[in-house]
Design a protein around this motif. Structure first.
Motif, mmCIF file in Angstrom:
data_model
loop_
_atom_site.group_PDB
_atom_site.id
_atom_site.type_symbol
_atom_site.label_atom_id
_atom_site.label_comp_id
_atom_site.label_asym_id
_atom_site.label_seq_id
_atom_site.Cartn_x
_atom_site.Cartn_y
_atom_site.Cartn_z
ATOM 1 N N VAL A 1 46.105 48.497 43.890
ATOM 2 C CA VAL A 1 45.379 47.346 43.351
ATOM 3 C C VAL A 1 44.998 47.664 41.916
ATOM 4 N N GLU A 2 45.161 46.694 41.042
ATOM 5 C CA GLU A 2 44.773 46.837 39.643
ATOM 6 C C GLU A 2 43.758 45.760 39.283
ATOM 7 N N GLY A 3 42.955 46.041 38.291
ATOM 8 C CA GLY A 3 42.144 45.042 37.612
ATOM 9 C C GLY A 3 41.176 44.242 38.445
ATOM 10 N N ILE A 4 40.404 44.890 39.315
ATOM 11 C CA ILE A 4 39.397 44.143 40.070
ATOM 12 C C ILE A 4 38.300 43.690 39.107
ATOM 13 N N ARG A 5 37.972 42.398 39.166
ATOM 14 C CA ARG A 5 36.905 41.847 38.331
ATOM 15 C C ARG A 5 36.040 40.933 39.188
ATOM 16 N N PHE A 6 34.768 41.292 39.307
ATOM 17 C CA PHE A 6 33.809 40.468 40.029
ATOM 18 C C PHE A 6 33.198 39.518 39.001
ATOM 19 N N THR B 1 43.185 35.208 42.892
ATOM 20 C CA THR B 1 42.016 34.610 42.269
ATOM 21 C C THR B 1 41.196 33.937 43.361
ATOM 22 N N GLY B 2 40.000 34.474 43.614
ATOM 23 C CA GLY B 2 39.081 33.872 44.566
ATOM 24 C C GLY B 2 38.271 32.802 43.850
#
Length: 157
Positions: free
Chosen positions: A89-94, A130-131
């Motif tokens: 997984v790359e680039g998790i952004r909350f 994208t959530g």
């Protein structure tokens, strides 16, 4: 939205393809249950204490939200031959807190689909997840890479 039942193989996927899932509601009970077991911080487990945090109220753990998004991807988004076998997984952004009552859906976009040299008959597909909440606001973004069987590929053992 009815679940797609025909699985996709590597050859069926190409950059730019998009999928949408149904939505699911994040309940207070589920947020607290997940928080107590896996992320026991006041803003995830105690509605009263959460009022006095940066969030001003109870919010779902980001890991809970990603878990819910995974279930959406598997159940109604992009069914893959052999399932969703993650390889990274790359680039998790909350991007925005998820609160009790929020309805989350998942938009999936294929970024890359390529054969895997080290495992003939298989490939790697990189996907933008994208959530999105009920207000069409992005809550979480990440780019998982998944192992996908080619139509004529051997089944992993």
């Amino acid at each position: 939205m009815a679940p797609i039942t025909t699985p996709y193989y590597l050859e069926d996927l190409s950059p730019g393809m998009c999928f949408e899932t149904e939505a699911t509601t994040m309940t207070e009970a589920d947020i607290i249950r997940f928080g107590r077991e896996f992320d026991p911080q006041p803003h995830h487990v105690d509605p009263e204490a959460a009022r006095h945090t940066l969030f001003g109220g109870l919010v779902a753990s980001g890991w809970h939200t990603i878990g819910v998004m995974t279930a959406l991807a598997v159940r109604s988004g992009m069914p893959l031959a052999e399932g969703q076998i993650g390889v990274g997984v790359e680039g998790i952004r909350f991007a925005k807190p998820v609160r009790p009552g929020d309805r989350i859906r998942l938009h999936l976009k294929i970024l890359e689909a390529r054969p895997r040299e080290s495992r003939p008959g298989w490939g790697v597909v990189r996907v933008q997840w994208t959530g999105i909440n009920q207000h069409d606001e992005v809550v979480v973004e990440l780019q998982p890479s998944v192992l996908v069987r080619a139509r004529d590929g051997e089944i992993a053992r």
